[in-house]
Every structure is written in structure tokens, then in C-alpha cells.
Design a protein around this motif. Structure first.
Motif, PDB file in Angstrom:
ATOM      1  N   LEU A  80       0.850  -1.191   0.000  1.00  0.00           N
ATOM      2  CA  LEU A  80       0.000   0.000   0.000  1.00  0.00           C
ATOM      3  C   LEU A  80       0.886   1.241   0.000  1.00  0.00           C
ATOM      4  CD1 LEU A  80      -2.768  -0.928   2.579  1.00  0.00           C
ATOM      5  CD2 LEU A  80      -3.205  -0.150   0.242  1.00  0.00           C
ATOM      6  N   LYS A  81       0.549   2.220  -0.855  1.00  0.00           N
ATOM      7  CA  LYS A  81       1.296   3.468  -0.882  1.00  0.00           C
ATOM      8  C   LYS A  81       0.798   4.410   0.213  1.00  0.00           C
ATOM      9  CE  LYS A  81       2.710   3.549  -5.723  1.00  0.00           C
ATOM     10  NZ  LYS A  81       2.720   4.341  -6.996  1.00  0.00           N
ATOM     11  N   GLY A  82       1.638   5.382   0.568  1.00  0.00           N
ATOM     12  CA  GLY A  82       1.246   6.379   1.553  1.00  0.00           C
ATOM     13  C   GLY A  82       0.244   7.363   0.974  1.00  0.00           C
ATOM     14  N   ALA A  83      -0.415   8.110   1.846  1.00  0.00           N
ATOM     15  CA  ALA A  83      -1.419   9.083   1.415  1.00  0.00           C
ATOM     16  C   ALA A  83      -1.586  10.151   2.492  1.00  0.00           C
ATOM     17  CB  ALA A  83      -2.750   8.395   1.132  1.00  0.00           C
ATOM     18  N   MET A  84      -2.258  11.242   2.123  1.00  0.00           N
ATOM     19  CA  MET A  84      -2.550  12.324   3.046  1.00  0.00           C
ATOM     20  C   MET A  84      -3.866  12.042   3.783  1.00  0.00           C
ATOM     21  SD  MET A  84      -0.062  14.489   2.738  1.00  0.00           S
ATOM     22  CE  MET A  84      -0.774  15.912   3.574  1.00  0.00           C
ATOM     23  N   SER A  85      -4.059  12.726   4.885  1.00  0.00           N
ATOM     24  CA  SER A  85      -5.342  12.694   5.574  1.00  0.00           C
ATOM     25  C   SER A  85      -5.516  13.999   6.344  1.00  0.00           C
ATOM     26  CB  SER A  85      -5.453  11.485   6.509  1.00  0.00           C
ATOM     27  OG  SER A  85      -4.471  11.549   7.512  1.00  0.00           O
ATOM     28  N   ALA A  86      -6.750  14.285   6.741  1.00  0.00           N
ATOM     29  CA  ALA A  86      -7.062  15.501   7.480  1.00  0.00           C
ATOM     30  C   ALA A  86      -8.140  15.185   8.506  1.00  0.00           C
ATOM     31  CB  ALA A  86      -7.540  16.604   6.534  1.00  0.00           C
ATOM     32  N   GLY A  87      -8.134  15.934   9.617  1.00  0.00           N
ATOM     33  CA  GLY A  87      -9.092  15.641  10.672  1.00  0.00           C
ATOM     34  C   GLY A  87      -9.495  16.868  11.455  1.00  0.00           C
ATOM     35  N   ILE A  88     -10.624  16.752  12.152  1.00  0.00           N
ATOM     36  CA  ILE A  88     -11.121  17.785  13.051  1.00  0.00           C
ATOM     37  C   ILE A  88     -11.473  17.125  14.376  1.00  0.00           C
ATOM     38  CG2 ILE A  88     -11.968  19.333  11.251  1.00  0.00           C
ATOM     39  CD1 ILE A  88     -14.760  18.170  11.719  1.00  0.00           C
ATOM     40  N   GLY A  89     -11.597  17.922  15.428  1.00  0.00           N
ATOM     41  CA  GLY A  89     -11.964  17.353  16.721  1.00  0.00           C
ATOM     42  C   GLY A  89     -12.340  18.433  17.721  1.00  0.00           C
ATOM     43  N   ALA A  90     -12.893  17.987  18.842  1.00  0.00           N
ATOM     44  CA  ALA A  90     -13.252  18.875  19.944  1.00  0.00           C
ATOM     45  C   ALA A  90     -12.973  18.143  21.247  1.00  0.00           C
ATOM     46  CB  ALA A  90     -14.718  19.281  19.865  1.00  0.00           C
ATOM     47  N   GLY A  91     -12.521  18.890  22.257  1.00  0.00           N
ATOM     48  CA  GLY A  91     -12.188  18.239  23.516  1.00  0.00           C
ATOM     49  C   GLY A  91     -12.185  19.193  24.687  1.00  0.00           C
ATOM     50  N   TYR A  92     -11.729  18.682  25.838  1.00  0.00           N
ATOM     51  CA  TYR A  92     -11.704  19.472  27.071  1.00  0.00           C
ATOM     52  C   TYR A  92     -10.396  19.223  27.805  1.00  0.00           C
ATOM     53  CZ  TYR A  92     -13.294  21.780  31.325  1.00  0.00           C
ATOM     54  OH  TYR A  92     -13.412  22.645  32.390  1.00  0.00           O
ATOM     55  N   GLN A  93      -9.725  20.309  28.207  1.00  0.00           N
ATOM     56  CA  GLN A  93      -8.515  20.261  29.030  1.00  0.00           C
ATOM     57  C   GLN A  93      -8.943  20.367  30.490  1.00  0.00           C
ATOM     58  OE1 GLN A  93      -4.951  20.700  27.655  1.00  0.00           O
ATOM     59  NE2 GLN A  93      -4.441  19.923  29.682  1.00  0.00           N
ATOM     60  N   LYS A 111      -3.217   3.621  -2.615  1.00  0.00           N
ATOM     61  CA  LYS A 111      -3.238   2.649  -3.708  1.00  0.00           C
ATOM     62  C   LYS A 111      -2.636   1.306  -3.295  1.00  0.00           C
ATOM     63  CE  LYS A 111      -3.116   6.072  -7.434  1.00  0.00           C
ATOM     64  NZ  LYS A 111      -2.401   6.559  -8.644  1.00  0.00           N
ATOM     65  N   PHE A 112      -3.286   0.242  -3.722  1.00  0.00           N
ATOM     66  CA  PHE A 112      -2.861  -1.129  -3.416  1.00  0.00           C
ATOM     67  C   PHE A 112      -2.401  -1.824  -4.698  1.00  0.00           C
ATOM     68  CE2 PHE A 112      -3.836  -5.646  -3.465  1.00  0.00           C
ATOM     69  CZ  PHE A 112      -3.254  -6.104  -2.299  1.00  0.00           C
ATOM     70  N   ARG A 113      -1.322  -2.584  -4.575  1.00  0.00           N
ATOM     71  CA  ARG A 113      -0.853  -3.423  -5.680  1.00  0.00           C
ATOM     72  C   ARG A 113      -0.373  -4.751  -5.090  1.00  0.00           C
ATOM     73  NH1 ARG A 113       0.861  -2.664 -11.011  1.00  0.00           N
ATOM     74  NH2 ARG A 113       2.375  -4.224 -11.772  1.00  0.00           N
ATOM     75  N   GLY A 114      -0.894  -5.839  -5.615  1.00  0.00           N
ATOM     76  CA  GLY A 114      -0.518  -7.163  -5.124  1.00  0.00           C
ATOM     77  C   GLY A 114      -0.455  -8.164  -6.256  1.00  0.00           C
ATOM     78  N   GLY A 115      -0.153  -9.385  -5.910  1.00  0.00           N
ATOM     79  CA  GLY A 115      -0.071 -10.447  -6.892  1.00  0.00           C
ATOM     80  C   GLY A 115      -0.568 -11.755  -6.325  1.00  0.00           C
ATOM     81  N   THR A 116      -1.182 -12.573  -7.192  1.00  0.00           N
ATOM     82  CA  THR A 116      -1.682 -13.889  -6.781  1.00  0.00           C
ATOM     83  C   THR A 116      -1.205 -14.940  -7.768  1.00  0.00           C
ATOM     84  OG1 THR A 116      -3.726 -13.638  -8.062  1.00  0.00           O
ATOM     85  CG2 THR A 116      -3.762 -12.866  -5.780  1.00  0.00           C
ATOM     86  N   SER A 117      -1.302 -16.168  -7.358  1.00  0.00           N
ATOM     87  CA  SER A 117      -1.007 -17.294  -8.245  1.00  0.00           C
ATOM     88  C   SER A 117      -2.115 -18.333  -8.096  1.00  0.00           C
ATOM     89  CB  SER A 117       0.355 -17.915  -7.912  1.00  0.00           C
ATOM     90  OG  SER A 117       0.377 -18.364  -6.567  1.00  0.00           O
ATOM     91  N   GLY A 118      -2.433 -19.029  -9.187  1.00  0.00           N
ATOM     92  CA  GLY A 118      -3.507 -20.016  -9.153  1.00  0.00           C
ATOM     93  C   GLY A 118      -3.507 -20.844 -10.416  1.00  0.00           C
ATOM     94  N   THR A 126      -0.238 -16.581 -12.922  1.00  0.00           N
ATOM     95  CA  THR A 126      -0.155 -15.521 -11.904  1.00  0.00           C
ATOM     96  C   THR A 126      -0.919 -14.297 -12.379  1.00  0.00           C
ATOM     97  OG1 THR A 126       1.905 -14.660 -12.845  1.00  0.00           O
ATOM     98  CG2 THR A 126       2.091 -16.341 -11.103  1.00  0.00           C
ATOM     99  N   SER A 127      -1.205 -13.403 -11.430  1.00  0.00           N
ATOM    100  CA  SER A 127      -1.951 -12.191 -11.771  1.00  0.00           C
ATOM    101  C   SER A 127      -1.388 -10.992 -11.029  1.00  0.00           C
ATOM    102  CB  SER A 127      -3.421 -12.368 -11.407  1.00  0.00           C
ATOM    103  OG  SER A 127      -3.586 -12.391  -9.989  1.00  0.00           O
ATOM    104  N   VAL A 128      -1.762  -9.806 -11.522  1.00  0.00           N
ATOM    105  CA  VAL A 128      -1.483  -8.540 -10.845  1.00  0.00           C
ATOM    106  C   VAL A 128      -2.822  -7.967 -10.406  1.00  0.00           C
ATOM    107  CG1 VAL A 128      -0.604  -6.192 -11.088  1.00  0.00           C
ATOM    108  CG2 VAL A 128       0.610  -8.094 -12.168  1.00  0.00           C
ATOM    109  N   ASP A 129      -2.919  -7.550  -9.129  1.00  0.00           N
ATOM    110  CA  ASP A 129      -4.177  -7.058  -8.558  1.00  0.00           C
ATOM    111  C   ASP A 129      -3.999  -5.628  -8.081  1.00  0.00           C
ATOM    112  OD1 ASP A 129      -5.958  -9.717  -8.157  1.00  0.00           O
ATOM    113  OD2 ASP A 129      -3.836 -10.161  -7.834  1.00  0.00           O
ATOM    114  N   THR A 130      -4.886  -4.749  -8.496  1.00  0.00           N
ATOM    115  CA  THR A 130      -4.812  -3.337  -8.108  1.00  0.00           C
ATOM    116  C   THR A 130      -6.153  -2.856  -7.579  1.00  0.00           C
ATOM    117  OG1 THR A 130      -5.316  -2.645 -10.374  1.00  0.00           O
ATOM    118  CG2 THR A 130      -2.981  -2.819  -9.771  1.00  0.00           C
ATOM    119  N   THR A 131      -6.098  -2.035  -6.562  1.00  0.00           N
ATOM    120  CA  THR A 131      -7.277  -1.387  -5.991  1.00  0.00           C
ATOM    121  C   THR A 131      -6.786  -0.244  -5.111  1.00  0.00           C
ATOM    122  OG1 THR A 131      -9.312  -1.734  -4.720  1.00  0.00           O
ATOM    123  CG2 THR A 131      -7.375  -2.974  -4.013  1.00  0.00           C
ATOM    124  N   SER A 132      -7.626   0.324  -4.289  1.00  0.00           N
ATOM    125  CA  SER A 132      -7.243   1.350  -3.331  1.00  0.00           C
ATOM    126  C   SER A 132      -8.288   1.388  -2.222  1.00  0.00           C
ATOM    127  CB  SER A 132      -7.125   2.725  -3.997  1.00  0.00           C
ATOM    128  OG  SER A 132      -8.352   3.104  -4.574  1.00  0.00           O
TER     129      SER A 132
END
Length: 284
Positions: A80-93, A111-118, A126-132
Motif C-alpha cells: 500500500l502506498k502512503g497518502a494524506m489525511s485531514a481531521g477535526i476534533g473537539a475536547g476538554y482540558q 493505492k494497493f498493488r498485489g499479486g496472486t497465483s492459481g 499468476t496475476s497482478v491485482d490493483t485497488t485502493s
């Protein structure tokens, strides 16, 4: 003679009384209380916003196979490749040591890249498998602030909650099937759903103003396994699926801002100083 005797008595008694007065211990009376400079508050509600870059580790997957060799299959290799993310929140000190918050983070597509055999008919191939995948991460967190030095406050913490994981369609491409020259691609529908998740965090905040803190740190997040893709294959029931992944480990480098309402935090102020300290009073 009487005068001489009285003088001798007075001569001996005088030094003795003086010694008694001189040797008497001094008593220190309690002085007035010391006056200190007032400091800011350490409690209050806050909101936060964060961005990060995360690296996801795929923990593997199992899927059902059909055809010449039915059973259970798995990816021979995956990444799996790296990616950005963002977040919000609320709390109490609560005080200068303890705080809690509720955060919602959006993890952008990784992004995901893998391989299988069968088996392709009677021959192995064999195969190449891609998704995210992408996810929404909802966590209830608690932190312990370890002290403040020169406006810097290191902390440790952790959270517990859930992640809504969404896998895109998975393309399974075979290019060395002896029964089908060239490349052929089978597309599996992606799956989505909520999963259990938890996190561990460490970092430090820097007081920009009494109401605003800069927060940087590291967070490890574990997302448990779940459904990854559906069954797909040619007519006749020869194919593969459904597939279930074994979970995801995310390593995040985070940065953000926290805004505290009201009086803000006392972390931006210098350590408590003495405004007035009276001299002790000595009495005999």
C-alpha cells in the motif's frame, strides 16, 4: 564594709545576667504571606484541526478460489502506498496534565498493488491485482501532558473507536494464461463497512498564544480486518471471491492547531514569580 560587699555581689551578678540575656535564643515570628503573580487557567474547551501523511501496512487477505484447484487463496505479495489525511476534533482540558477529545479523520485513497497465483484451467498462472482504500476514522482519545518547558509540552495518549473502510473495485489482470493469449482482466466489486480501531500517540505542543497551540506528533492506528472484495469470474462458477483483508496498520506523522476558548492556557506564561516577599521578623 557593707558597701564593699554589695559592690562585689553586683560585680559578679552583672556579667551573669548579661550572659543570660545574650544567650537567650531568638524567636522568628511568622512573616506576612508571600504574594505571587497570578497565572492563566489550565482548563477549558478546545477545538482542533490536523493534517498528516500516513503509511499503511496491509496485513494480508484470504479469498475463496474456484475451478481446477478450489480452496482458499491469498496474495503472494502486496503493498500500500502512503497518502494524506485531514481531521477535526473537539475536547476538554481538565488541568495541566489531562485532556480528552473526540476526533474524526478522513484518510485519503491509498493505492494497493498485489499479486496472486492459481490455476488457469489445467495450467498454473499468476496475476497482478490493483485497488485502493479510503477510510473515515472516529476515535475517542485521552492524553497525559508531561509538563511544560519553554512553552513546549510533550504528551502521550491513545484512542479507541471505529473506522469506516471503503475498498474500490479490484482489477485482477492475468497476462500469462496459456488458454487465453494476451492479458485478461476480471473486476471484483469493492466492499465497505465499519471496523474496530484503536490508536497510540506521542508528540508535543508549542504555545503560540494563550489560546492557540501548535501540535506535532506521531500516531499508530490499528484497523481490524473486514470484507475487501466480492466474487467475480466467468460463467460456470470458475473464479474467486469473496475476499477478506486481515487489517491495516497506519503510521502517521501529524501536525495541527488547537484553539482553547475562554481565558486560554497558562502554558504561555512564565513560571509563577514572587511579587512581594516580606522580611522575617526576629524577636527575643
Amino acid at each position: 564594709m557593707a558597701g564593699i560587699g554589695a559592690g562585689l555581689v553586683a560585680g559578679f551578678a552583672g556579667p551573669s545576667l548579661a550572659a543570660d540575656i545574650t544567650d537567650e535564643p531568638l524567636v522568628i515570628r511568622d512573616p506576612a504571606p508571600v504574594v505571587y503573580e497570578e497565572q492563566g487557567s489550565y482548563s477549558g474547551w478546545y477545538i482542533r484541526g490536523d493534517v498528516d501523511y500516513h503509511w499503511s501496512k496491509f496485513r494480508g487477505a484470504d479469498y475463496i478460489t474456484y475451478g481446477a484447484s478450489p480452496g482458499t487463496g491469498s496474495f503472494d505479495h502486496h503493498k500500500l502506498k502512503g497518502a494524506m489525511s485531514a481531521g477535526i476534533g473537539a475536547g476538554y482540558q481538565f488541568d495541566n496534565r489531562f485532556r480528552t477529545d473526540l476526533t474524526l479523520d478522513w484518510l485519503a485513497k491509498s493505492k494497493f498493488r498485489g499479486g496472486t497465483s492459481g490455476w488457469c484451467g489445467a495450467s498454473q498462472c499468476t496475476s497482478v491485482d490493483t485497488t485502493s482504500y479510503s477510510a473515515l476514522l472516529l476515535l475517542a482519545n485521552a492524553y497525559v501532558d508531561l509538563g511544560t518547558w519553554h512553552r513546549i509540552t510533550p504528551y502521550v495518549g491513545g484512542g479507541i473507536g471505529g473506522a469506516h473502510v471503503k475498498w474500490d473495485k479490484l482489477d485482477n489482470t492475468i497476462c500469462d494464461d496459456p488458454n487465453n493469449p494476451g492479458c485478461s482482466t476480471t473486476t471484483h466489486g469493492g466492499k465497505k463497512g465499519w471496523r474496530f480501531a484503536y490508536s497510540l500517540a506521542a508528540g508535543a505542543s508549542y504555545c503560540l498564544t494563550k489560546n492557540l497551540d501548535l501540535d506535532v506528533g506521531y500516531r499508530f492506528t490499528r484497523i481490524e480486518g473486514g470484507k475487501m472484495f466480492d466474487y467475480a469470474g466467468p460463467a460456470g462458477g470458475i473464479g474467486a471471491g469473496p475476499g477478506h483483508d486481515k487489517g491495516l496498520n497506519n503510521h502517521e506523522v501529524r501536525g495541527g492547531l488547537r484553539y482553547t476558548f475562554g481565558e486560554g492556557s497558562g502554558r504561555c506564561e512564565e513560571p509563577q514569580t514572587v511579587v512581594y516577599e516580606p522580611e522575617p521578623i526576629y524577636t527575643k
